[in-house]
Write a protein that holds these residues in place. Structure first.
Motif: not given
Length: 641
Positions: A298, A438-439, A442-443, A605
């Motif tokens: 990420d 943010y991570r 994305r996950r 991702r």
């Protein structure tokens, strides 16, 4: 099928190589499919060996050779590497660290942003370059300086910084220094000043300095970077209409990139996934082992999305890692296919150009162990072949469309400064808090945009996360609220008013949140509390008193409320929580607001554009996914359903 709208480039230093090699290099770059070549940003000692004695003829020949071969040139201003004669002229131009030691000559970025003499000297060399090359058809872009802030070079405690800081404060607070005393709370510990000339820099104090003082100095320092950059852009624009770029770095947050971006046409950044994994991505030891040769899944995407916001959508990768670097704690070889993956991921996030650093590995000086597309003997290195593969794939690909994001994160460099000044717990940072959210997005398979204080239009999002923004104005909150998105405010948002003062009616200073923060506790990294139903909270936890019209949204298993749903409909999250907890939190919220998501396998991702999806496997093993088997470093490109 429209031709692809993405280009490749490289960074080249003609002063490092025999002149009879330039033509061969240029032709080989064209044969590889490169469009752009960056030159000049470290060449001051060759362009002006002595003051006012300029040597441009060799540079003219280099530009002509590269340009006639068909390359478009990015001309860098050389102000990151002042030569020895500049230091002799201005011995006090060196930045001083917090302990008062000079950041000396012998590498780069050895200057203080506040030194007026150095600013004037920079203006002269930039003007000479702009006058000579502003109308040159081969110069298709400009780069200012190089990597502002790299090597901890933003903040300086020099006499120049002191004098400029005092003048900056006087402009802000006016003739009456007592206004500053009141806003800073200087009555505490008898810190009151009788004049601006009494105000020191916030270093070398017996214990911590006043947080208001320290934050003011951080804000001043940020403004110095902005004005330093502006001097160069204004000169260049007198002579050239080509776009102006700066190459920012990963996790350099001690100046406001959005302010600098106001004077640029294109933002770029320097992407070194393996080095960043080991020295700044915040990865655990287990993650460092898993992603040693691939990089954090990420970290690169985070900066792609952040820098896309800096200049309103236009951004590049100016330096892309093509092999082992020289500067990280350890410098592994990339897993085969990762240079290709990093390049395609940048394009999927909207990069116009990806430029590899560097063309040829240099056999001398500090970066001799830093890989290039070519080895020192000019034989192709592994990254060369992956760059060629990308070019072949680009030529066979349709134009890449823009990405559409349902979620956005508010990013605030001033908040990062405030967290740095007053973390309240060891190792707590604004960057890590933002990265956690943010991570999680994305996950869950989502595109992410960053919004900021200068964003004009917040509409189009289903959810906007505003976490950690210690100082946030009521006007900005109102503008964000007009988006009609679900809003998530987070720990420390609105925690201070003015200059690091706790609001009189208690935090948060957010008109949409009526619940109050009574106290804050921070916990060691090995201590955490269980969340109901899943995950753990720790590090930073706010003790919250619910408003009568608010309801609990998330609790610890001991019954303590750590998130509320306010009468206004916004969510206030009062704790930093781990990835399992954040994932469950957002899954619940997304289902409620009918926002589609897809939980991704670890290390995989997805990035969606208007017409297609890109899937990237950051794992060093085969992974089974919804779209089928993905091999290590695999990229799958699918039509968007």
């Amino acid at each position: 099928m429209k031709p692809n709208n993405r280009e490749l480039g490289t960074c080249y230093y003609p002063e490092h190589w025999p002149e009879d090699l330039w033509q061969t290099d240029a032709e080989q770059m064209i044969n590889l499919g490169l469009k752009w070549v960056r030159i000049g940003e470290f060449s001051w000692s060759r362009l002006e060996p002595k003051e006012n004695e300029f040597s441009f003829e060799w540079f003219d020949r280099a530009i002509k050779t590269l340009g006639e071969a068909g390359l478009s040139i990015i001309l860098g201003t050389p102000t990151a590497t002042p030569p020895t004669w500049v230091i002799k002229k201005f011995p006090d131009m060196l930045a001083l660290d917090a302990d008062g030691r000079p950041r000396g000559f012998g590498s780069r970025r050895h200057y203080c942003f506040s030194h007026e003499g150095y600013r004037n000297q920079c203006s002269k060399i930039v003007r000479k370059l702009a006058e000579r090359y502003g109308s040159n058809p081969y110069i298709q872009a400009w780069q200012t300086d190089n990597e502002y802030g790299c090597h901890d070079t933003t903040i300086s405690y020099s006499s120049s910084a002191l004098n400029s800081f005092q003048s900056w404060l006087a402009k802000i607070y006016g003739n009456d220094v007592n206004k500053l005393n009141e806003e800073w709370g200087n009555v505490f510990w008898s810190m009151e000043y009788q004049g601006y000339d009494e105000i020191p820099l916030p270093n070398l104090t017996v214990t911590e300095p006043n947080p208001a003082h320290a934050l003011a100095f951080r804000r001043f320092t940020s403004s110095q970077v902005t004005t330093f950059n502006r001097i160069q852009t204004q000169i260049i624009r007198e002579y050239s209409s080509a776009p102006i770029i700066h190459n920012f770095m990963g996790r350099i947050t001690d100046f406001d990139h959005f302010d600098v971006g106001e004077d640029l046409d294109i933002a770029s950044w320097d992407s070194y996934p393996l080095g960043f994994l080991l020295d700044r991505a915040g990865a655990t030891e287990t993650e460092k082992n898993i992603f040693l040769r691939q990089g954090d899944p990420d970290f690169q995407a985070f900066h792609h999305d952040l820098y896309r916001a800096v200049c309103g959508g236009r951004w590049w990768v100016m330096e892309q890692q093509p092999g082992p670097v020289n500067w990280a704690p350890y410098n592994p070889e990339p897993l085969p296919g990762m240079v290709r993956l990093w390049t395609w991921e940048a394009f999927a996030h909207g990069a116009e150009t990806v430029s590899y650093f560097r063309w040829r590995q240099v056999p001398f000086a500090q970066e001799q162990m830093h890989s290039g597309l070519l080895q020192p003997n000019s034989a192709p290195a592994p990254g060369y072949f992956e760059a060629r593969q990308v070019k072949e794939e680009l030529d066979a690909s349709p134009e890449i469309s823009n990405g559409l994001s349902d979620v956005a994160i508010y990013f605030d460099y001033d908040a990062d400064a405030a967290w740095n000044v007053q973390p309240t717990g060891e190792g707590l940072t604004y960057f890590q808090l933002i990265m956690d959210h943010y991570r999680t997005f994305r996950r869950l398979g989502l595109n992410v945009d960053f919004v900021h204080k200068n964003t004009e239009d917040f509409s189009g999002y289903k959810l906007i996360s505003v976490v950690g923004a210690i100082h946030i104005s009521s006007d900005l909150i109102s503008r964000i609220a007009t988006s009609m998105a679900t809003l998530v405010f987070g720990p420390r948002t609105g925690a201070r008013v003015g200059n690091m003062q706790i609001p009189k009616n208690l935090p948060p200073q957010i008109n949409l949140v009526k619940s109050r923060i009574l106290r804050v506790e921070t916990l060691p990294s090995n201590v955490s509390l269980e969340i109901d139903p899943v995950g753990r909270a720790g590090r930073y936890i706010e003790i919250i008193k619910l408003d009568n019209n608010a309801s609990p949204y998330l609790k610890l298993k001991n019954g303590q409320v750590i998130a509320t749903k306010e009468e206004s409909g916004v969510i206030y999250l009062a704790s930093m929580i781990d990835q399992k907890g954040l994932t469950a939190f957002y899954q619940k919220l997304f289902k409620e607001i009918k926002l589609d998501f897809l939980l991704m396998p670890d290390g995989v991702r997805r990035r969606s554009t208007e017409i297609e999806e890109f899937w990237f496997n950051y794992n060093n093993k085969v992974v089974q996914t919804k779209i089928g088997e993905m091999k290590p470093a695999d990229i799958i490109r699918l039509p968007r359903v």
